[in-house]
Enzyme design. Sequence first.
Site, short mmCIF file in Angstrom:
data_model
loop_
_atom_site.label_atom_id
_atom_site.label_comp_id
_atom_site.label_asym_id
_atom_site.label_seq_id
_atom_site.Cartn_x
_atom_site.Cartn_y
_atom_site.Cartn_z
N CYS A 122 0.90 -1.23 0.03
CA CYS A 122 0.07 -0.02 -0.02
C CYS A 122 0.95 1.15 0.11
O CYS A 122 0.57 2.19 -0.81
CB CYS A 122 -1.03 -0.02 1.13
SG CYS A 122 -0.10 0.18 2.78
N HIS A 155 -2.31 1.41 6.93
CA HIS A 155 -2.67 1.26 5.61
C HIS A 155 -3.01 2.87 5.21
O HIS A 155 -3.25 3.97 5.76
CB HIS A 155 -4.01 0.37 5.33
CG HIS A 155 -4.55 0.37 4.12
ND1 HIS A 155 -3.66 -0.73 3.36
CD2 HIS A 155 -5.35 0.47 3.47
CE1 HIS A 155 -4.34 -0.75 2.31
NE2 HIS A 155 -5.46 0.09 2.08
N HIS A 196 -6.65 1.53 -3.63
CA HIS A 196 -5.40 1.24 -2.56
C HIS A 196 -4.93 -0.21 -2.83
O HIS A 196 -5.67 -0.63 -3.97
CB HIS A 196 -6.11 1.45 -1.02
CG HIS A 196 -7.05 0.48 -1.15
ND1 HIS A 196 -7.29 -0.53 0.27
CD2 HIS A 196 -8.46 0.08 -1.66
CE1 HIS A 196 -8.37 -1.07 0.03
NE2 HIS A 196 -9.01 -0.80 -0.99
#
Length: 265
Positions: free
Chosen positions: A165, A217, A229
Amino acid sequence: MHYALVKDTLIPVRFAPSHKSEMTDQILFGEFFEIFDQQEEWSFIKNKFNNYTGWINNKHRYSVISEDLYRNIPDNSCKITTTPYSQVKNDSDSTTLVVPGGSVLPNFDRENSNFYIDKERFMLTSHSPVEVPGNNARKKILAFAEQYLHTPYLWGGKTIFGMDCSGFIQIIFRMMDIHISRDSSDQVTYGETVGFFEQAQPGDLIFFDDEEGNITHTGILMNSHEIIHASGRVRKDLIDHQGIYNRETRKYTHKLRIIKNFLKK
């Protein structure tokens, strides 16, 4: 201490000097790094671009360069590739490399599409950048990001062949000539905080935390209700003030913590 420049497509950076050790980062074609310790098979390095440290195997191709070149090469002399992959040809041996998006072409001659590493001449032979009408920065971020849809998740990766990510975010913003850190827990320290979800704009970064409050994240806001993402793969999911809602599982997967604006407008 020595200074070097990557001549391979990429070089994996590992936590420990072993092929069995986890990959924590990748240094891409044309990137600069410092060598702090050299062993028979492995070297401990620091990536100039993001200050990340780790071990690389000495079998990978790189050129040792002068400290002056390492410290003083002007940013405006380097071209950053902005497509998931491009091709560069080495004129000295006629080999062609596929280099990933975010690679660095130092001392790039934009008129002739060539550049030099040491005394070797390279040609950029394939590169079709995204065209955004009006050169709108937010639209450009989204266009760059959508190029990576369905890229598989790879811990420590940041290329079309696999990315995590924060690697995804770092490469997209690098294409925008915005340099941010490698990990989401450090990326969150950049930019301006957006107070409310309703005030967020496309291109803003959204960060998510775990039960202990640690940032774990991140992703890019696409519009008022979608995020792009890297989670399992680079994907689009629904987003609201609670967090990410996975269309497939019909569950919230990440809890929203903070929104950051990395652009002036």
